[in-house]
Scaffold this active site. Structure first.
Site, PDB file in Angstrom:
ATOM      1  N   LEU A 174       0.876  -1.265  -0.141  1.00 41.49           N
ATOM      2  CA  LEU A 174       0.016  -0.149  -0.085  1.00 41.49           C
ATOM      3  C   LEU A 174       0.943   1.233   0.001  1.00 41.49           C
ATOM      4  CD1 LEU A 174      -3.147   0.257   0.194  1.00 41.49           C
ATOM      5  CD2 LEU A 174      -2.864   1.012   2.424  1.00 41.49           C
ATOM      6  N   GLY A 175       1.475   1.424  -1.107  1.00 44.64           N
ATOM      7  CA  GLY A 175       2.450   2.644  -1.314  1.00 44.64           C
ATOM      8  C   GLY A 175       1.721   3.620  -2.136  1.00 44.64           C
ATOM      9  N   ILE A 177       1.366   3.995  -5.194  1.00 42.91           N
ATOM     10  CA  ILE A 177       0.385   3.231  -6.323  1.00 42.91           C
ATOM     11  C   ILE A 177      -0.620   2.514  -5.748  1.00 42.91           C
ATOM     12  CG2 ILE A 177       0.579   1.654  -8.001  1.00 42.91           C
ATOM     13  CD1 ILE A 177       3.231   2.567  -8.792  1.00 42.91           C
ATOM     14  N   ARG A 197       4.558  -4.185   4.492  1.00 37.01           N
ATOM     15  CA  ARG A 197       5.692  -4.563   5.633  1.00 37.01           C
ATOM     16  C   ARG A 197       5.243  -4.129   6.956  1.00 37.01           C
ATOM     17  NH1 ARG A 197       9.872  -1.593   6.937  1.00 37.01           N
ATOM     18  NH2 ARG A 197       9.305  -0.082   5.333  1.00 37.01           N
ATOM     19  N   GLY A 252       3.678  -4.484 -10.760  1.00 38.68           N
ATOM     20  CA  GLY A 252       5.054  -4.113  -9.952  1.00 38.68           C
ATOM     21  C   GLY A 252       6.017  -4.809 -10.865  1.00 38.68           C
ATOM     22  N   ARG A 253       6.483  -5.764 -10.579  1.00 40.02           N
ATOM     23  CA  ARG A 253       7.910  -6.398 -11.250  1.00 40.02           C
ATOM     24  C   ARG A 253       7.651  -7.780 -11.456  1.00 40.02           C
ATOM     25  NH1 ARG A 253       8.826  -1.735 -12.416  1.00 40.02           N
ATOM     26  NH2 ARG A 253      10.735  -0.539 -12.351  1.00 40.02           N
ATOM     27  N   GLU A 282      11.811 -10.383 -18.975  1.00 35.90           N
ATOM     28  CA  GLU A 282      11.305  -9.717 -20.005  1.00 35.90           C
ATOM     29  C   GLU A 282      12.338  -9.632 -21.056  1.00 35.90           C
ATOM     30  OE1 GLU A 282      10.189  -6.097 -18.040  1.00 35.90           O
ATOM     31  OE2 GLU A 282       8.719  -7.141 -16.905  1.00 35.90           O
ATOM     32  N   HIS A 300       5.140  -4.262 -20.252  1.00 32.91           N
ATOM     33  CA  HIS A 300       5.729  -3.557 -19.315  1.00 32.91           C
ATOM     34  C   HIS A 300       5.551  -2.283 -19.932  1.00 32.91           C
ATOM     35  CE1 HIS A 300       9.255  -3.092 -16.035  1.00 32.91           C
ATOM     36  NE2 HIS A 300       8.456  -2.034 -16.062  1.00 32.91           N
ATOM     37  N   ALA A 302       3.001  -0.122 -18.062  1.00 31.32           N
ATOM     38  CA  ALA A 302       2.063   0.572 -17.276  1.00 31.32           C
ATOM     39  C   ALA A 302       2.524   1.894 -16.922  1.00 31.32           C
ATOM     40  CB  ALA A 302       1.895  -0.185 -15.846  1.00 31.32           C
TER      41      ALA A 302
END
Lengths: 342, 342
Positions: A174-175, A177, A197, A252-253, A282, A300, A302
């Site tokens: 929940l940062g 983004i 975290r 994300g990644r 990727e 990739h 976004a």
């Protein structure tokens, strides 16, 4: 020594005939598609990928006095590279994620690392919702059917997975983004919970354990940074907890998900669908996914809008200029170089 | 006379051996993909499309005493059909739009018309947002690129049109669906305005004139009912007012847009993109659209989720049962049969 000439120092000058400050660029950033020329008006760019020299030799010969590096989201900077760049003060990343930069090593050496801060935040959040709705309503599959002229033959085109309204959605990380994703989903009358975290100041329900979150949710949206702790945070157990109707969205990644297990879970019907903007290797995408209509795949991209790149350009220029200026200060360093929040 | 036998009256019985009430169905409703058997447990369905008789003869021979008709979203009911059905009291439509029913004629004859009311509202609104994000971020085009293995070759995949944040969005028709669309877009920090037959109680800016609305907006979302007044409400002038970056989303009905002019505007770059769930001559889609990556096409499936169909099923059954019951009353007739709101 054509190579040496093309990288000789101080050839380019600013309008007032001051030599342009040198900035090292190790591989081509995505932002150059829009703003390469504008960067070149402000800085003398040392483009490592244009040199015929091996990287190590190039850095030794041309970059020992370089104070600033401009990084693409793929640029990998570890101690071995930094050892060749003793003058570096700033590493300015074009992306939000900085998982390819060794932040501990940078802090040891007093090197400041900056990222895209909020430049891409809203657009990445929009993409997360776009991917979710695309998976739920099979929009790309429907679009393919129409383009392949299957509509008249296939009047019983499969319906959407389920109503989004009142569904439990789990935000992983929940940062900035994640918060924007949650805000958007509230307007769809979804119920939001999250793992992170640590618990954040928010009205959303917090699960310290991602397995618990998955058990309570139909949809997981992966918005966290990639770190050693979050590598493969979505594994087979989590997907099985999510269940056969469950949907995973990853903006994300790639390595946040155990991709081999994700493919198996999708093929075996252990989960209901996935929307993936990022992948483990990727630009390689597991070919099993190409056969599935409940999967939406984007390369990739976004957050890649012209306006987001313009905001990012201004941020990068401002941060890099601060290194060469006695009057300008850094716009925004990473808040804590060793612990990216997730 | 096999045909007559298969449509003989009162053959089917309910569990308590009462003959099932007859319901006429002129063409196969979409809802039958899920609930046909459940309808058959409650009603003796006279399925006109399964008869070998011409429609007129079928209605004369088998439907003169029919009190209720269950309509698909395509079923066309005009005076000529009603003249053959003197006992009809209720026309229950599976869809929200009732543009194929002659409402004036029904009112004259005292026939009640019902629609899907709110069953599909949220899902259609979700689809509108899904189409918009799909067009803005070219999600289906990106998905095609990945599936066709173009990613490694095409690293400069085109970026999204523009940030959604702070954009002016025009909602055409602020009914139930339009309101849900507007509510969702507020969470994306968009600025909402609308046009409608008359001003509604809402905080959104009202433009009585759609041309004015288009001039002030980047995106138009078409949510209104199809009536004589709204036929081709989106014509070339409106698209030119919207401008070359403008995007049109249609989750209403195909003939709300002058499709030939839409195709021309897209091909000529007079507008920036379109997301279309509906078309003028379904299931035909203009082939020029198949070549365009800034267009997203879905086969009239907005709102088609299992849960929406279940809600619709309950509504249809309740309304039809009210005709045959002295104790049950109609769940929800259309508020004003001659003037569908838009």
């Amino acid at each position: 020594m054509a190579d040496c000439r093309s990288y000789s120092h101080g050839v380019e000058h600013s309008d007032d005939q001051q030599p342009l400050p040198e900035v090292l660029v190790l591989d081509r950033p995505a932002i150059f598609a829009f703003h390469e020329k504008k960067f070149e008006k402000k800085f003398h760019l040392l483009k490592a990928w244009e040199s015929s020299l091996p990287m190590e030799e190039f850095l030794k010969n041309h970059a020992r006095s370089v104070k600033a590096i401009l990084c693409s989201f793929r640029t990998r900077i570890r101690a071995d590279v930094l050892n060749l760049l003793p003058s570096v003060e700033l590493i300015a990343c074009e992306s939000t994620g900085v998982e390819n930069i060794d932040l501990v090593e940078c802090r040891k050496r007093g090197i400041i690392v900056t990222n895209a801060a909020s430049a891409f935040v809203e657009d990445v959040a929009d993409m997360a919702i776009g991917l979710l709705l695309s998976v739920l309503m099979k929009i790309p599959a429907a679009d393919r059917d129409v383009r392949f002229k299957l509509w008249p033959k296939n009047m019983t085109f499969p319906v959407g997975h389920f109503k989004l309204r009142e569904k439990q959605i789990g935000v992983v990380g929940l940062g900035n983004i994640g918060l924007q994703v949650a805000k958007r989903l509230e307007a769809f009358d979804c119920s939001i919970s999250y793992t992170s975290r640590k618990e954040k100041l928010s009205s959303y329900k917090y699960y310290p354990n991602i397995q618990e979150l998955a058990l309570h949710c139909k949809i997981l949206i992966i918005c966290c940074a990639l770190t050693e702790q979050t590598h493969h945070i979505i594994n087979r157990n989590i997907m099985e907890a999510l269940g056969k109707d469950g949907i995973v969205i990853n903006i994300g990644r790639g390595p946040l998900i155990d991709e081999k297990e994700l493919v198996k879970c999708l093929v075996e019907g252990k989960i209901g669908g996935a929307g993936l903007d990022v992948f483990e290797e990727e630009p390689c995408v597991p070919k099993e996914l190409f056969e599935l209509d409940n999967v939406v795949l984007t390369p990739h991209r976004a957050g890649f809008t012209e306006q987001a790149f313009f905001d990012d350009f201004q941020l990068l220029v401002g941060n890099i200029e601060s290194v060469f200026s006695t009057t300008k200060s850094l716009i925004l360093p990473l808040p804590n170089s060793t612990l990216p929040s997730w």
